[in-house]
Design a protein around this motif. Structure first.
Motif, PDB file in Angstrom:
ATOM      1  N   ARG A 131       0.827  -1.198   0.000  1.00 50.94           N
ATOM      2  CA  ARG A 131       0.000   0.000   0.000  1.00 50.94           C
ATOM      3  C   ARG A 131       0.871   1.262   0.000  1.00 50.94           C
ATOM      4  O   ARG A 131       0.572   2.238  -0.681  1.00 50.94           O
ATOM      5  CB  ARG A 131      -0.901  -0.016   1.238  1.00 50.94           C
ATOM      6  N   THR A 132       1.955   1.224   0.757  1.00 52.63           N
ATOM      7  CA  THR A 132       2.844   2.375   0.860  1.00 52.63           C
ATOM      8  C   THR A 132       3.479   2.708  -0.481  1.00 52.63           C
ATOM      9  O   THR A 132       3.488   3.863  -0.913  1.00 52.63           O
ATOM     10  CB  THR A 132       3.940   2.082   1.910  1.00 52.63           C
ATOM     11  N   VAL A 133       4.007   1.691  -1.158  1.00 55.83           N
ATOM     12  CA  VAL A 133       4.647   1.917  -2.455  1.00 55.83           C
ATOM     13  C   VAL A 133       3.616   2.323  -3.498  1.00 55.83           C
ATOM     14  O   VAL A 133       3.846   3.212  -4.326  1.00 55.83           O
ATOM     15  CB  VAL A 133       5.410   0.652  -2.904  1.00 55.83           C
ATOM     16  N   MET A 204      12.165  -3.765   3.363  1.00 62.12           N
ATOM     17  CA  MET A 204      11.858  -2.537   4.094  1.00 62.12           C
ATOM     18  C   MET A 204      12.774  -1.373   3.701  1.00 62.12           C
ATOM     19  O   MET A 204      12.431  -0.214   3.919  1.00 62.12           O
ATOM     20  CB  MET A 204      11.941  -2.781   5.599  1.00 62.12           C
ATOM     21  N   LYS A 205      13.905  -1.677   3.076  1.00 62.23           N
ATOM     22  CA  LYS A 205      14.791  -0.579   2.671  1.00 62.23           C
ATOM     23  C   LYS A 205      14.184   0.254   1.541  1.00 62.23           C
ATOM     24  O   LYS A 205      14.707   1.309   1.201  1.00 62.23           O
ATOM     25  CB  LYS A 205      16.162  -1.104   2.273  1.00 62.23           C
ATOM     26  N   ILE A 206      13.053  -0.195   0.987  1.00 62.90           N
ATOM     27  CA  ILE A 206      12.332   0.625   0.008  1.00 62.90           C
ATOM     28  C   ILE A 206      11.884   1.933   0.653  1.00 62.90           C
ATOM     29  O   ILE A 206      11.681   2.948  -0.029  1.00 62.90           O
ATOM     30  CB  ILE A 206      11.111  -0.144  -0.552  1.00 62.90           C
ATOM     31  N   LEU A 207      11.743   1.936   1.977  1.00 59.35           N
ATOM     32  CA  LEU A 207      11.331   3.149   2.683  1.00 59.35           C
ATOM     33  C   LEU A 207      12.343   4.270   2.524  1.00 59.35           C
ATOM     34  O   LEU A 207      12.001   5.446   2.665  1.00 59.35           O
ATOM     35  CB  LEU A 207      11.101   2.850   4.168  1.00 59.35           C
ATOM     36  N   ASP A 211       8.934   9.241   1.126  1.00 58.12           N
ATOM     37  CA  ASP A 211       8.815  10.280   2.148  1.00 58.12           C
ATOM     38  C   ASP A 211       8.008   9.699   3.307  1.00 58.12           C
ATOM     39  O   ASP A 211       6.781   9.731   3.300  1.00 58.12           O
ATOM     40  CB  ASP A 211       8.117  11.512   1.565  1.00 58.12           C
ATOM     41  N   LEU A 212       8.715   9.168   4.293  1.00 58.55           N
ATOM     42  CA  LEU A 212       8.038   8.505   5.397  1.00 58.55           C
ATOM     43  C   LEU A 212       7.227   9.489   6.235  1.00 58.55           C
ATOM     44  O   LEU A 212       6.204   9.111   6.820  1.00 58.55           O
ATOM     45  CB  LEU A 212       9.059   7.774   6.274  1.00 58.55           C
ATOM     46  N   HIS A 213       7.636  10.751   6.290  1.00 59.84           N
ATOM     47  CA  HIS A 213       6.863  11.742   7.032  1.00 59.84           C
ATOM     48  C   HIS A 213       5.486  11.948   6.385  1.00 59.84           C
ATOM     49  O   HIS A 213       4.472  12.039   7.085  1.00 59.84           O
ATOM     50  CB  HIS A 213       7.619  13.070   7.089  1.00 59.84           C
ATOM     51  N   ALA A 318       2.039  23.371  -0.042  1.00 56.23           N
ATOM     52  CA  ALA A 318       2.888  22.317   0.520  1.00 56.23           C
ATOM     53  C   ALA A 318       2.673  22.174   2.023  1.00 56.23           C
ATOM     54  O   ALA A 318       2.839  23.126   2.781  1.00 56.23           O
ATOM     55  CB  ALA A 318       4.352  22.624   0.237  1.00 56.23           C
ATOM     56  N   LEU A 319       2.299  20.965   2.439  1.00 56.95           N
ATOM     57  CA  LEU A 319       2.164  20.662   3.860  1.00 56.95           C
ATOM     58  C   LEU A 319       3.532  20.317   4.441  1.00 56.95           C
ATOM     59  O   LEU A 319       4.328  19.610   3.811  1.00 56.95           O
ATOM     60  CB  LEU A 319       1.224  19.481   4.057  1.00 56.95           C
ATOM     61  N   ASN A 320       3.813  20.810   5.624  1.00 57.74           N
ATOM     62  CA  ASN A 320       5.047  20.470   6.328  1.00 57.74           C
ATOM     63  C   ASN A 320       4.794  19.233   7.183  1.00 57.74           C
ATOM     64  O   ASN A 320       4.508  19.325   8.378  1.00 57.74           O
ATOM     65  CB  ASN A 320       5.507  21.653   7.179  1.00 57.74           C
ATOM     66  N   TYR A 321       4.918  18.055   6.550  1.00 60.64           N
ATOM     67  CA  TYR A 321       4.532  16.817   7.206  1.00 60.64           C
ATOM     68  C   TYR A 321       5.355  16.543   8.462  1.00 60.64           C
ATOM     69  O   TYR A 321       4.805  16.180   9.504  1.00 60.64           O
ATOM     70  CB  TYR A 321       4.681  15.639   6.232  1.00 60.64           C
ATOM     71  N   LEU A 322       6.665  16.689   8.369  1.00 58.63           N
ATOM     72  CA  LEU A 322       7.520  16.402   9.521  1.00 58.63           C
ATOM     73  C   LEU A 322       7.175  17.308  10.689  1.00 58.63           C
ATOM     74  O   LEU A 322       7.002  16.844  11.821  1.00 58.63           O
ATOM     75  CB  LEU A 322       8.994  16.564   9.141  1.00 58.63           C
TER      76      LEU A 322
END
Length: 339
Positions: A131-133, A204-207, A211-213, A318-322
């Motif tokens: 789902r993430t990818v 998991m290194k695909i992360l 943009d994990l944030h 642009a949202l500042n996710y972090l």
């Protein structure tokens, strides 16, 4: 029931960003084998799990050696899952977790199933790599499909596999095993599942490429303080208001806070979390005044979105996710300290 367990010296995936969200949490990589795709008619025949250990990783496989052993398998598997905070899978949100939930419910192992099809996992953070990818990257455009083995090849991991069978092959082998009790068939099924879960640890290194944030903003993340647990399920910005919805555990009281800066509710009855934070507008920006919140904002000063005591939530489009995620974690930690 047959159980196989093995420890490996392989390191578990980590990065500074991953640790920001999941440090000190118990993480498991999950994959099941079933006799088909419909949990109303089909059964779980094998549960595989990889967990992070102090000196590497541990694989655990629980295999049903007869049609009558599914309940025993599922009970043992659920006991292992209950020890975890985060479940990593590949298409688990659409297959593994709903399938398990229905089979848990069928055998009376999940009493709260009626509240939600995934209530058995209500306090687990699910990190579905498929789902993430699929949703948060452009990798699909470069590949013919997003099957796990295709993504493994994309990352150069195909040579790490030993098995040469498919999920459909494992079903046929399982029915042959029930008739013959041929241990070589069982070993092939176990190898197929073990390769899947071990490859997921490497996948998991695909992360690193995502943009994990942003992903955590849209899919939520856990906030724990001692035994008190909050799990953000969704964050959304509608016009100039941030809405946070989630669940909580081990908070034996109602909590309500209403002031000019935000509104927060933690319901003891249904274990739900709701927070509403109005933002201020100036030019093309949305921001919040950190002085309105009882948090240690010094941790936010290193970010570009921090400006003289204000936190920029959105700049133009642009949202500042972090910045938003870190602010929310600080706010929720302060709420937990009050309880």
């Amino acid at each position: 029931m047959h159980i196989e367990e093995k420890n490996y010296q392989d390191p578990f995936y980590h990065s500074n960003i991953f640790n920001f969200y999941f440090k000190n949490l118990k993480i498991g990589i999950l994959d099941i084998e079933t006799t088909g795709l419909n949990p109303d008619r089909n059964r779980v025949i094998l549960g595989g799990l990889v967990t992070k250990e102090d000196d590497g990783i541990r694989s655990l496989q629980i295999f049903s050696e007869s049609r009558e052993e599914e309940a025993t398998l599922l009970e043992a598997y659920l006991n292992e899952i209950k020890k975890l905070d985060v479940l990593v899978s590949y298409n688990g949100d659409h297959f593994d977790l709903p399938f398990l939930s229905k089979r848990f419910h069928f055998h009376g192992l999940c009493k709260e199933f009626h509240k939600s099809p995934l209530h058995c996992f209500s306090m687990h953070k699910s990190l579905d790599l498929y789902r993430t990818v699929d949703r948060y990257s452009n990798i699909r455009k470069s590949l013919p499909n997003l099957k796990q083995k295709t993504l493994e090849t994309y990352l150069g991991l195909w040579s790490d596999r030993s098995d040469e069978i498919s999920g459909a092959d494992s079903v046929e082998m399982y029915y042959d095993y029930l008739k013959t009790k041929d241990e070589s068939l069982r070993e092939k099924i176990l190898l197929h599942n073990k390769d899947d879960i071990l490859q997921l640890t490497r996948l998991m290194k695909i992360l690193d490429k995502l943009d994990l944030h942003e992903i955590m903003f849209h899919t939520g993340f856990p906030v724990f303080l001692e035994d008190k647990r909050l799990l953000i399920e969704s964050i959304s910005l509608k016009k100039d208001v941030l809405y946070i919805i989630g669940r909580h555990k081990n908070i034996p009281m109602e909590y309500r806070c209403y002031n000019s800066a935000y509104a927060a509710e933690l319901s003891h009855r249904n274990q739900q979390l709701f927070i509403k934070i109005p933002c201020r507008a100036a030019l093309d920006c949305l921001y919040i005044d950190l002085e309105d919140f009882r948090i240690d904002s010094a941790q936010l000063e290193k970010y570009p979105g921090y400006q003289s005591g204000y936190l920029l939530v959105k700049e133009t489009d642009a949202l500042n996710y972090l910045e938003v995620n870190h602010f929310l974690r600080l706010l929720l930690e302060e709420i937990l300290k009050e309880l």
